[in-house]
Design a protein around this motif. Structure first.
Motif, PDB file in Angstrom:
ATOM      1  N   UNK A 225       1.026  -0.682  -0.468  1.00 40.03           N
ATOM      2  CA  UNK A 225      -0.409  -0.529  -0.676  1.00 40.03           C
ATOM      3  C   UNK A 225      -0.778  -0.520  -2.140  1.00 40.03           C
ATOM      4  N   UNK A 226       0.049   0.144  -2.966  1.00 37.64           N
ATOM      5  CA  UNK A 226      -0.201   0.163  -4.410  1.00 37.64           C
ATOM      6  C   UNK A 226      -0.072  -1.242  -4.980  1.00 37.64           C
ATOM      7  N   UNK A 227       0.914  -2.004  -4.520  1.00 35.75           N
ATOM      8  CA  UNK A 227       1.073  -3.384  -4.987  1.00 35.75           C
ATOM      9  C   UNK A 227      -0.123  -4.241  -4.603  1.00 35.75           C
ATOM     10  N   UNK A 228      -0.643  -4.056  -3.411  1.00 37.44           N
ATOM     11  CA  UNK A 228      -1.828  -4.813  -2.982  1.00 37.44           C
ATOM     12  C   UNK A 228      -3.017  -4.456  -3.853  1.00 37.44           C
TER      13      UNK A 228
ATOM     14  N   UNK B 124       6.948  -4.249  27.077  1.00 35.83           N
ATOM     15  CA  UNK B 124       6.539  -3.356  25.995  1.00 35.83           C
ATOM     16  C   UNK B 124       7.668  -2.396  25.629  1.00 35.83           C
ATOM     17  N   UNK B 125       8.402  -1.914  26.584  1.00 37.59           N
ATOM     18  CA  UNK B 125       9.487  -0.980  26.326  1.00 37.59           C
ATOM     19  C   UNK B 125      10.656  -1.684  25.637  1.00 37.59           C
ATOM     20  N   UNK B 126      10.888  -2.945  25.999  1.00 39.83           N
ATOM     21  CA  UNK B 126      12.025  -3.690  25.475  1.00 39.83           C
ATOM     22  C   UNK B 126      11.811  -4.139  24.033  1.00 39.83           C
ATOM     23  N   UNK B 127      10.584  -4.393  23.631  1.00 42.37           N
ATOM     24  CA  UNK B 127      10.337  -4.923  22.287  1.00 42.37           C
ATOM     25  C   UNK B 127       9.194  -4.177  21.604  1.00 42.37           C
ATOM     26  N   UNK B 128       9.451  -2.952  21.131  1.00 42.70           N
ATOM     27  CA  UNK B 128       8.386  -2.211  20.443  1.00 42.70           C
ATOM     28  C   UNK B 128       8.100  -2.811  19.068  1.00 42.70           C
ATOM     29  N   UNK B 129       6.855  -2.775  18.664  1.00 41.80           N
ATOM     30  CA  UNK B 129       6.452  -3.302  17.377  1.00 41.80           C
ATOM     31  C   UNK B 129       6.395  -2.168  16.357  1.00 41.80           C
ATOM     32  N   UNK B 130       7.034  -2.348  15.220  1.00 43.03           N
ATOM     33  CA  UNK B 130       6.883  -1.331  14.176  1.00 43.03           C
ATOM     34  C   UNK B 130       5.489  -1.466  13.553  1.00 43.03           C
ATOM     35  N   UNK B 131       4.716  -0.400  13.581  1.00 40.57           N
ATOM     36  CA  UNK B 131       3.348  -0.481  13.090  1.00 40.57           C
ATOM     37  C   UNK B 131       3.257  -0.193  11.600  1.00 40.57           C
ATOM     38  N   UNK B 132       4.072   0.691  11.092  1.00 41.00           N
ATOM     39  CA  UNK B 132       4.020   1.051   9.681  1.00 41.00           C
ATOM     40  C   UNK B 132       5.421   0.886   9.102  1.00 41.00           C
ATOM     41  N   UNK B 133       5.503   0.205   7.970  1.00 43.24           N
ATOM     42  CA  UNK B 133       6.804   0.047   7.343  1.00 43.24           C
ATOM     43  C   UNK B 133       7.179   1.329   6.609  1.00 43.24           C
ATOM     44  N   UNK B 134       8.426   1.464   6.287  1.00 44.66           N
ATOM     45  CA  UNK B 134       8.915   2.676   5.633  1.00 44.66           C
ATOM     46  C   UNK B 134       8.342   2.834   4.229  1.00 44.66           C
ATOM     47  N   UNK B 135       8.054   1.739   3.569  1.00 45.44           N
ATOM     48  CA  UNK B 135       7.532   1.800   2.204  1.00 45.44           C
ATOM     49  C   UNK B 135       6.057   1.402   2.156  1.00 45.44           C
ATOM     50  N   UNK B 136       5.271   1.934   3.090  1.00 46.50           N
ATOM     51  CA  UNK B 136       3.867   1.547   3.194  1.00 46.50           C
ATOM     52  C   UNK B 136       3.067   1.920   1.955  1.00 46.50           C
ATOM     53  N   UNK B 137       3.391   3.038   1.312  1.00 50.60           N
ATOM     54  CA  UNK B 137       2.612   3.474   0.157  1.00 50.60           C
ATOM     55  C   UNK B 137       2.836   2.527  -1.027  1.00 50.60           C
ATOM     56  N   UNK B 138       4.086   2.166  -1.271  1.00 51.02           N
ATOM     57  CA  UNK B 138       4.392   1.255  -2.379  1.00 51.02           C
ATOM     58  C   UNK B 138       3.736  -0.102  -2.160  1.00 51.02           C
TER      59      UNK B 138
ATOM     60  N   UNK C  15      -5.219  -6.973  -6.185  1.00 51.25           N
ATOM     61  CA  UNK C  15      -6.673  -7.103  -6.090  1.00 51.25           C
ATOM     62  C   UNK C  15      -7.345  -6.800  -7.423  1.00 51.25           C
ATOM     63  N   UNK C  16      -6.816  -5.834  -8.174  1.00 49.22           N
ATOM     64  CA  UNK C  16      -7.397  -5.510  -9.474  1.00 49.22           C
ATOM     65  C   UNK C  16      -7.173  -6.652 -10.459  1.00 49.22           C
ATOM     66  N   UNK C  17      -6.032  -7.325 -10.338  1.00 46.14           N
ATOM     67  CA  UNK C  17      -5.760  -8.454 -11.220  1.00 46.14           C
ATOM     68  C   UNK C  17      -6.718  -9.610 -10.965  1.00 46.14           C
ATOM     69  N   UNK C  18      -7.125  -9.768  -9.750  1.00 51.00           N
ATOM     70  CA  UNK C  18      -8.040 -10.860  -9.404  1.00 51.00           C
ATOM     71  C   UNK C  18      -9.491 -10.506  -9.705  1.00 51.00           C
ATOM     72  N   UNK C  19      -9.732  -9.256 -10.077  1.00 54.51           N
ATOM     73  CA  UNK C  19     -11.069  -8.767 -10.409  1.00 54.51           C
ATOM     74  C   UNK C  19     -12.063  -9.045  -9.290  1.00 54.51           C
ATOM     75  N   UNK C  20     -11.659  -8.673  -8.083  1.00 51.34           N
ATOM     76  CA  UNK C  20     -12.533  -8.843  -6.933  1.00 51.34           C
ATOM     77  C   UNK C  20     -13.567  -7.733  -6.888  1.00 51.34           C
ATOM     78  N   UNK C  21     -14.721  -8.038  -6.370  1.00 51.19           N
ATOM     79  CA  UNK C  21     -15.781  -7.045  -6.252  1.00 51.19           C
ATOM     80  C   UNK C  21     -15.428  -6.035  -5.167  1.00 51.19           C
ATOM     81  N   UNK C  22     -15.964  -4.828  -5.254  1.00 51.58           N
ATOM     82  CA  UNK C  22     -15.742  -3.858  -4.184  1.00 51.58           C
ATOM     83  C   UNK C  22     -16.333  -4.363  -2.871  1.00 51.58           C
ATOM     84  N   UNK C  23     -15.828  -3.849  -1.785  1.00 55.74           N
ATOM     85  CA  UNK C  23     -16.241  -4.341  -0.475  1.00 55.74           C
ATOM     86  C   UNK C  23     -17.721  -4.106  -0.214  1.00 55.74           C
ATOM     87  N   UNK C  24     -18.266  -2.966  -0.662  1.00 56.06           N
ATOM     88  CA  UNK C  24     -19.676  -2.695  -0.388  1.00 56.06           C
ATOM     89  C   UNK C  24     -20.595  -3.663  -1.115  1.00 56.06           C
ATOM     90  N   UNK C  25     -20.253  -4.028  -2.338  1.00 55.63           N
ATOM     91  CA  UNK C  25     -21.116  -4.932  -3.097  1.00 55.63           C
ATOM     92  C   UNK C  25     -20.909  -6.380  -2.676  1.00 55.63           C
TER      93      UNK C  25
END
Length: 95
Positions: free
Chosen positions: A57-60, A41-55, A64-74
């Protein structure tokens, strides 16, 4: 007549009892395995969050909006439901 016994003599040293080594071996293996796991674990740490996580997320969200998917609750629990049987999303009541 000689009678032999499988039991060790009462005055044998503690390290001559094989059952004792079986009892010690379990915790010793766990300690060794924990050090190996720590080293790995010490020798090979995993990066959990990328540096451009916000961008990303916006692209994702745009994808999803382009595919016109229903909201998760519905749409939950309808993964295997045919498209024509999926319920319509709820509409907000007009004030």
């Amino acid at each position: 007549m000689n009678v032999t016994s499988n039991e060790p003599a009462a005055n044998d040293r503690w390290w001559r009892h094989p059952l004792l080594w079986m009892v010690i071996a379990g915790p010793a293996l766990v300690v060794v395995a924990s050090f190996v796991t720590f080293w790995y674990a010490w020798d090979s740490p995993d990066p959990l969050v990328s540096a451009d996580y916000y961008r990303r997320g916006v692209e994702i969200n745009k994808t999803l909006a382009d595919k016109k998917l229903m909201p998760a609750l519905a749409g939950r629990n309808h993964a295997a439901t045919p498209a024509e049987a999926v319920p319509l999303p709820r509409r907000e009541a007009a004030p």
